[in-house]
Design a protein around this motif. Structure first.
Motif, mmCIF file in Angstrom:
data_model
loop_
_atom_site.group_PDB
_atom_site.id
_atom_site.type_symbol
_atom_site.label_atom_id
_atom_site.label_comp_id
_atom_site.label_asym_id
_atom_site.label_seq_id
_atom_site.Cartn_x
_atom_site.Cartn_y
_atom_site.Cartn_z
ATOM 1 N N GLU A 53 3.099 -2.021 -8.701
ATOM 2 C CA GLU A 53 2.697 -1.416 -9.984
ATOM 3 C C GLU A 53 3.050 0.069 -10.067
ATOM 4 O OE1 GLU A 53 -0.420 -4.346 -8.488
ATOM 5 O OE2 GLU A 53 0.565 -2.598 -7.678
ATOM 6 N N VAL A 54 3.467 0.664 -8.953
ATOM 7 C CA VAL A 54 3.688 2.108 -8.904
ATOM 8 C C VAL A 54 5.165 2.426 -9.084
ATOM 9 C CG1 VAL A 54 3.435 4.193 -7.517
ATOM 10 C CG2 VAL A 54 1.678 2.423 -7.415
ATOM 11 N N ASN B 75 6.023 8.107 -10.991
ATOM 12 C CA ASN B 75 4.620 8.463 -11.111
ATOM 13 C C ASN B 75 4.239 9.445 -10.008
ATOM 14 O OD1 ASN B 75 1.679 8.296 -10.618
ATOM 15 N ND2 ASN B 75 1.754 6.882 -12.338
ATOM 16 N N GLN B 76 4.045 10.705 -10.375
ATOM 17 C CA GLN B 76 3.750 11.754 -9.395
ATOM 18 C C GLN B 76 2.419 11.568 -8.689
ATOM 19 O OE1 GLN B 76 5.046 15.275 -12.010
ATOM 20 N NE2 GLN B 76 5.261 15.976 -9.900
ATOM 21 N N ASN C 142 3.060 7.705 -6.522
ATOM 22 C CA ASN C 142 4.282 7.264 -5.842
ATOM 23 C C ASN C 142 4.274 7.492 -4.333
ATOM 24 O OD1 ASN C 142 4.969 9.953 -5.480
ATOM 25 N ND2 ASN C 142 6.661 9.927 -6.935
ATOM 26 N N THR C 143 3.421 8.363 -3.836
ATOM 27 C CA THR C 143 3.341 8.576 -2.382
ATOM 28 C C THR C 143 2.643 7.412 -1.664
ATOM 29 O OG1 THR C 143 1.280 9.811 -2.605
ATOM 30 C CG2 THR C 143 3.329 11.091 -2.620
ATOM 31 N N LEU C 144 2.005 6.530 -2.414
ATOM 32 C CA LEU C 144 1.326 5.380 -1.809
ATOM 33 C C LEU C 144 2.283 4.274 -1.395
ATOM 34 C CD1 LEU C 144 -1.738 4.931 -4.192
ATOM 35 C CD2 LEU C 144 -1.713 5.973 -1.924
ATOM 36 N N ALA C 145 3.455 4.230 -2.026
ATOM 37 C CA ALA C 145 4.396 3.129 -1.807
ATOM 38 C C ALA C 145 4.627 2.909 -0.311
ATOM 39 C CB ALA C 145 5.707 3.412 -2.520
ATOM 40 N N LYS D 188 -8.409 -0.592 -11.598
ATOM 41 C CA LYS D 188 -7.444 0.076 -12.465
ATOM 42 C C LYS D 188 -6.193 0.393 -11.665
ATOM 43 C CE LYS D 188 -9.458 4.645 -11.608
ATOM 44 N NZ LYS D 188 -8.372 5.562 -11.331
ATOM 45 N N ARG D 189 -5.105 0.635 -12.362
ATOM 46 C CA ARG D 189 -3.828 0.889 -11.693
ATOM 47 C C ARG D 189 -3.314 2.307 -11.916
ATOM 48 N NH1 ARG D 189 -4.399 -3.738 -8.883
ATOM 49 N NH2 ARG D 189 -4.249 -5.541 -10.199
ATOM 50 N N ARG D 190 -4.078 3.100 -12.647
ATOM 51 C CA ARG D 190 -3.681 4.478 -12.935
ATOM 52 C C ARG D 190 -4.934 5.344 -12.908
ATOM 53 N NH1 ARG D 190 0.467 2.600 -11.869
ATOM 54 N NH2 ARG D 190 2.478 2.792 -12.882
ATOM 55 N N VAL D 191 -4.868 6.542 -13.488
ATOM 56 C CA VAL D 191 -5.977 7.491 -13.414
ATOM 57 C C VAL D 191 -7.132 7.060 -14.318
ATOM 58 C CG1 VAL D 191 -6.670 9.894 -13.713
ATOM 59 C CG2 VAL D 191 -4.416 9.367 -12.769
ATOM 60 N N SER D 192 -6.870 6.758 -15.570
ATOM 61 C CA SER D 192 -7.920 6.337 -16.498
ATOM 62 C C SER D 192 -8.494 4.986 -16.088
ATOM 63 C CB SER D 192 -7.358 6.230 -17.917
ATOM 64 O OG SER D 192 -8.273 5.580 -18.777
#
Length: 189
Positions: A56-57, A61-62, A65-68, A97-101
């Motif tokens: 999903e990343v 995505n700043q 993207n470091t999680l990949a 959730k998959r993002r910040v919100s």
């Protein structure tokens, strides 16, 4: 209050561990959760999470993207677990959730509308992250909002103060956990 829900957002082990919480956020969140439960208000836990490999990343995505390839915030990551001080009961909803919100890439809006909930009480980590992003999106979706100022934490105390003191009051009531719990107790009587 009958159509309200408390959202406890991103209070996951790895996130909590990144913060020096001398101010006692976890006991205050536990107080808020206890107050909500005591009057039958739904407590909804929101977590950030991904599938193995983080499909999903986007590399664009700043934030994520470091999680990949790291395995972090996936099903087997103990750091992705909700902190035990505010752990959900078996009957409480956990939204991923998959993002910040809290709304981004999740079914939160569907859960809220199905439950007839039109007022959200926001808490979590970080004030300038999930709380700000969720507040903005929830306001655009016409939810009534309350933010528990001392039920939120940010790595920058000045940013936290500006958001809770100047920005959030434009779209939400801003209360302390103690004030909100007192209002709930009065509502219950």
């Amino acid at each position: 209050m009958a159509h309200s829900a408390l959202l406890v957002m991103d209070v996951q082990r790895s996130i909590v561990d990144r913060f020096d919480d001398d101010g006692g956020l976890l006991p205050r969140l536990a107080e808020a959760v206890g107050a909500a439960r005591s009057v039958g208000l739904p407590v909804i836990h929101v977590v950030v999470g991904f599938r193995p490999g983080h499909p999903e990343v986007s590399p664009r995505n700043q934030v994520f993207n470091t999680l990949a390839g790291s395995g972090r915030f996936t099903g087997g990551d103990p750091g992705a677990e909700i902190h035990p001080d505010v752990a959900p009961r078996p009957d409480e909803v956990v939204v991923t959730k998959r993002r910040v919100s809290a709304f981004a890439g999740s079914d939160l809006d569907m859960v809220l509308r199905a439950g007839g909930i039109d007022h959200l009480v926001l808490s979590g980590i970080a004030t300038s992250g999930v709380v700000l992003s969720t507040l903005r999106q929830a306001a655009d979706l016409d939810y009534r909002l309350t933010v528990l100022a001392d039920g939120c934490l940010d790595s920058d105390p000045e940013v936290h103060d500006v958001l809770t003191g100047k920005v959030f009051p434009r779209q939400a009531a801003v209360l302390s956990v103690a004030e909100w719990a007192k209002d709930l107790a009065a509502y219950r009587s």
